[in-house]
Enzyme design. Structure first.
Site, PDB file in Angstrom:
ATOM      1  CB  SER B 150      -1.041   0.049   1.286  1.00 31.12           C
ATOM      2  OG  SER B 150      -2.083   0.922   0.927  1.00 31.12           O
ATOM      3  NE  ARG B 217      -8.787   2.229  11.091  1.00 30.83           N
ATOM      4  CZ  ARG B 217      -7.314   1.666  10.559  1.00 30.83           C
ATOM      5  NH1 ARG B 217      -6.725   2.472   9.700  1.00 30.83           N
ATOM      6  NH2 ARG B 217      -6.785   0.438  11.064  1.00 30.83           N
ATOM      7  CG  ASP B 311      -6.378  -4.018  -3.401  1.00 31.63           C
ATOM      8  OD1 ASP B 311      -6.898  -3.105  -3.204  1.00 31.63           O
ATOM      9  OD2 ASP B 311      -4.916  -3.941  -3.159  1.00 31.63           O
ATOM     10  CG  HIS B 344      -5.697  -2.254   0.243  1.00 31.67           C
ATOM     11  ND1 HIS B 344      -5.024  -2.126  -0.990  1.00 31.67           N
ATOM     12  CD2 HIS B 344      -5.040  -1.310   1.099  1.00 31.67           C
ATOM     13  CE1 HIS B 344      -3.915  -1.283  -0.722  1.00 31.67           C
ATOM     14  NE2 HIS B 344      -3.850  -0.757   0.624  1.00 31.67           N
ATOM     15  CG  ASP B 345      -6.424  -4.497   5.411  1.00 31.54           C
ATOM     16  OD1 ASP B 345      -5.725  -3.704   5.286  1.00 31.54           O
ATOM     17  OD2 ASP B 345      -7.337  -4.513   6.540  1.00 31.54           O
TER      18      ASP B 345
END
Lengths: 370, 370
Positions: B150, B217, B311, B344-345
């Site tokens: 990232s 967040r 992702d 994405h994680d």
């Protein structure tokens, strides 16, 4: 051709509606518009159902001065897809909304005060129950078709499963049998944005909580578009007014979301936004049934489905799940996956992509019912 | 095996750094940690670069009582992928962050007050310029590898293009050459959430603006996951504590986002969040060049790329664009598309999916440089 100058009508039902939640709502006012003429057999009525922030103002203008016509003007009018020389078109504002129908901003006749958060949580099934009162009121035994996209598609699905004997067909665009965890999450953060706004005051505001509602709309807006369409329209262009290294400098797409978000505040009630967001998230066509099949076993008429390739809010696979279930039940179903870059909003922006198929479908229903 | 008890180090450079924006920042403090031993040839150093909300605390624990180890502990330690018996591992907190390095929450020695919004807008290239001061300070001429996911991957790309003679290889995971309009939009609404919080006070808060930062967040969190992983973990489950028809009743996924959002407030500074969000959005590996090719023409060492199928923040096609550009330039490039549901994680959650390929790549670089 346009339907021309139109007027909004309104009807108040003195009945009390028992909601999915078990709570009672009444009296209920529905704002609605109609275009074209109901034929003698009362067999040519098409109900068009609107999405989250839509209204009964489907087509035409209220006056020559009104800047924009109704929200789906492109497909409703003489000679258009929903041909008002042939069909009697009805559109009504859903219960819970803020465009003339009973919603959280309405005055509760029992208290003389706005409902605000004392308004009951409503579901799409409740919206359709209220719509049925209108269809009864108009003296229509059987709708020729119910057509809608997104939350409008959910309403069409409810007509097909809850009142199968009251319709002859349904057209469902950009819809889902039930929103996914990600779709719920995106609505959840939109709700949160309003809850965070101190001027929202747990729904007891005098003026719409503008910063929270604008942001909530901004979040929603992203889900209605696609990366492809945003890239085509804005790319990574930086606002010409701002410096790239200004802390508050903005990308063009950022300005666009903000501009549209704040515009939205002038026309949509924050509490309505919250109630309808909840109705969307709670939506499940199989609500109260063991399975999608059990719900769809009730369907008696042809349904046409459209999904759009770049719709990531209610992706095509979710429509295809419904199509497959109906096919397993040997129900008449017609499905088209439309290649589009416009995301969820494609159903509103690219009507020409589905016009020929809808026309064929309506002709087929005419032959079946005629 | 774990690296065990570790300690955070810190170094302050009295030099002033000229930033991409033209502004000057200095003095600059960087927090960093190291694991393993630098060899006599100083040729075994690997710099691991962190993502948006990461820190220098890559591995191990500060004390036996610390509940969680460093953020990528799974791959750093004796016998692990980044084997501390073989490599000297370095991780530093980026400029602009809030974990010991100079950022908006730091005191500006010139004024004796916190920078807050007087902190200059920084770019990923600026972060890497500051990191280079640290690498100089550690007496390392050439890093064996720079590895990150990232925003960490963006830093690795900057090392490869800006300081090609200072590295022997780079590993880039879940990254993009430049975030798309949709990715920018999602950060834009996160920023907006903080701007809307009246306790943010244009950055002059004493206490983190909790509602705005938690929501920001929450929005970010959605982009790090995938519909598939959220569906697997939460589906449409409703919180057992809440009624489905309670106005404030929540879905499990909604509670989860809220819970994690408010936890985040305790550990991350709102202004840092904003500055780093901006650095992400502004990121363009070709910044200052005519094209991706012109930027990548500067690359002199092998780069290994990983993208993850689910992702949707930095989708695989964006990594593939970089791979294709490097291939056209006949640069040594290695690319793996990893099938993963974790969005994405995935780069943080499923290290076992890329461990064998990274091991092979590092071995190959060892043979090339050895």
């Amino acid at each position: 051709m346009s339907v021309g100058i139109v007027e909004e009508k309104s009807v108040t039902f003195d009945t009390e509606l028992r909601l999915e939640s078990g709570r009672i709502l009444g009296p209920i006012t529905l704002a609605y518009e109609t275009y074209g003429e109901l034929n003698a057999a009362r067999s040519n009525a098409i109900l068009v159902t609107h999405a989250w922030t839509g209204s009964a103002h489907l087509a035409g203008r209220y006056s020559a001065e009104e800047q924009k016509p109704g929200w789906w003007n492109e497909i409703v009018g003489p000679g258009k897809l929903l041909d008002t020389e042939r069909y009697f078109i009805i559109c009504s504002n859903v219960v819970g909304s803020c465009f003339g129908s009973t919603g959280p901003a309405s005055v509760n006749p029992k208290s003389g005060k706005r409902y605000n958060l004392s308004f009951p949580v409503i579901t799409v099934r409740d919206m359709v129950r209220a719509q049925r009162l209108l269809i009864d009121h108009l003296g229509i035994e059987r709708l020729f078709c119910v057509m809608g996209g997104s939350m409008g598609g959910m309403q069409a699905l409810e007509w097909a499963t809850q009142f199968p004997d009251r319709i002859a067909s349904a057209i469902v665009l950009a819809t889902t049998p039930r929103p996914s965890a990600q779709a719920i999450s995106l609505n959840a953060v939109a709700r949160w944005a309003i809850f965070n706004d101190p001027t929202w005051k747990k729904g007891e505001y005098r003026k719409n909580p503008k910063d929270g509602l604008a942001l909530a709309r901004g979040i929603g807006h992203i889900t209605f578009l696609s990366d492809e369409s945003m890239t085509a329209k804005f790319g990574r262009r930086f606002s010409a007014r701002d410096g790239q290294f200004d802390f508050f400098g903005r990308f063009e797409v950022e300005r666009y979301l903000s501009y549209n978000g704040y515009n939205f505040v002038d026309r949509f009630d924050a509490n309505s936004f919250l109630y309808l967001a909840k109705a969307l998230d709670l939506y499940d066509v199989a609500w109260g049934y063991e399975s999608l099949e059990e719900a769809f076993a009730r369907v008696e008429v042809p349904i046409q489905f459209f999904a759009f390739t770049s719709d990531w809010l209610y992706p095509p696979a979710q429509t295809e799940e419904m199509v497959a279930a109906l096919e397993r039940l040997a129900k008449p179903v017609d499905y088209h996956l439309i290649a589009s870059a416009y995301g969820h909003d494609a159903f509103l922006l690219e009507h020409e992509t589905f016009t020929p198929m809808v026309r064929d479908f309506l002709d087929k229903v005419n032959r079946l019912t005629g």
